[in-house]
Design a protein around this motif. Sequence first.
Motif, PDB file in Angstrom:
ATOM      1  N   ILE B  93       0.847  -1.199   0.000  1.00 52.10           N
ATOM      2  CA  ILE B  93       0.000   0.000   0.000  1.00 52.10           C
ATOM      3  C   ILE B  93       0.877   1.242   0.000  1.00 52.10           C
ATOM      4  N   PHE B 106      -3.450  10.352   2.374  1.00 49.66           N
ATOM      5  CA  PHE B 106      -4.420   9.425   1.813  1.00 49.66           C
ATOM      6  C   PHE B 106      -3.720   8.198   1.267  1.00 49.66           C
ATOM      7  N   PHE B 107      -4.449   7.093   1.310  1.00 47.41           N
ATOM      8  CA  PHE B 107      -3.870   5.819   0.920  1.00 47.41           C
ATOM      9  C   PHE B 107      -4.372   5.372  -0.454  1.00 47.41           C
ATOM     10  N   GLY B 108      -3.507   4.673  -1.152  1.00 47.90           N
ATOM     11  CA  GLY B 108      -3.927   3.985  -2.352  1.00 47.90           C
ATOM     12  C   GLY B 108      -4.746   2.764  -1.974  1.00 47.90           C
ATOM     13  N   SER B 109      -5.307   2.114  -2.959  1.00 55.14           N
ATOM     14  CA  SER B 109      -6.179   0.965  -2.716  1.00 55.14           C
ATOM     15  C   SER B 109      -5.400  -0.330  -2.539  1.00 55.14           C
ATOM     16  N   GLN B 112      -2.072  -6.387  -4.410  1.00 53.76           N
ATOM     17  CA  GLN B 112      -1.800  -7.737  -3.941  1.00 53.76           C
ATOM     18  C   GLN B 112      -0.827  -8.393  -4.919  1.00 53.76           C
TER      19      GLN B 112
END
Lengths: 112, 116
Positions: B93, B106-109, B112
Amino acid sequence: AQTVTQSQPEMSVQEAETVTLSCTYDTSESDYYLFWYKQPPSRQMILVIRQEAYKQQNATENRFSVNFQKAAKSFSLKISDSQLGDAAMYFCPLFGNEKLTFGTGTRLTIIP
Amino acid sequence: GAVVSQHPSWVICKSGTSVKIECRSLDFQATTMFWYRQFPKQSLMLMATSNEGSKATYEQGVEKDKFLINHASLTLSTLTVTSAHPEDSSFYICSAGTPATNEKLFFGSGTQLSVL
């Protein structure tokens, strides 16, 4: 070094009730920020609330409020009128010394 | 609100190949971006701090030659996992901005990564 401790690995609450998630921290910084983020199964990190350390007033955001005790280095989150959508993993990271440090998180389950 | 875009959301690769993950701040300039790694049911571990125009700062225990970070512009940081091995499989992330500079964090999605 800065640390964040979340002593409740799991919590559950009845829908519409109130729950408080605990968080304590340690830092040598005088200027820092505290956050609560939720991470639902989608794993997207969602900001719930933030608190600047220099502000004495506790932050509130609709049903979410914090109890910031600076001297005790405690930063708990109160969720009122719990809803099914509140079910998630909750983290209370600390931003200080130009980096964000996470605790181990609390998994919150909402009981219908 | 501010958005951080992370791409790809998932990737499967063969052992020994390299994988690049992008993190973009879409509506603000981010001089600082952070890269995290998250194992299943665990917390986010900071890997490195990426500063625009300079070398990234890696956390202790993170191999900088394996996890190459480039922050060439104020809106883009990339993480390249070089010569990936199965133990590199994880959820990665990014987050952009700092509360001290532009009040944004803010974070990215997330991405995986599965290495076969």
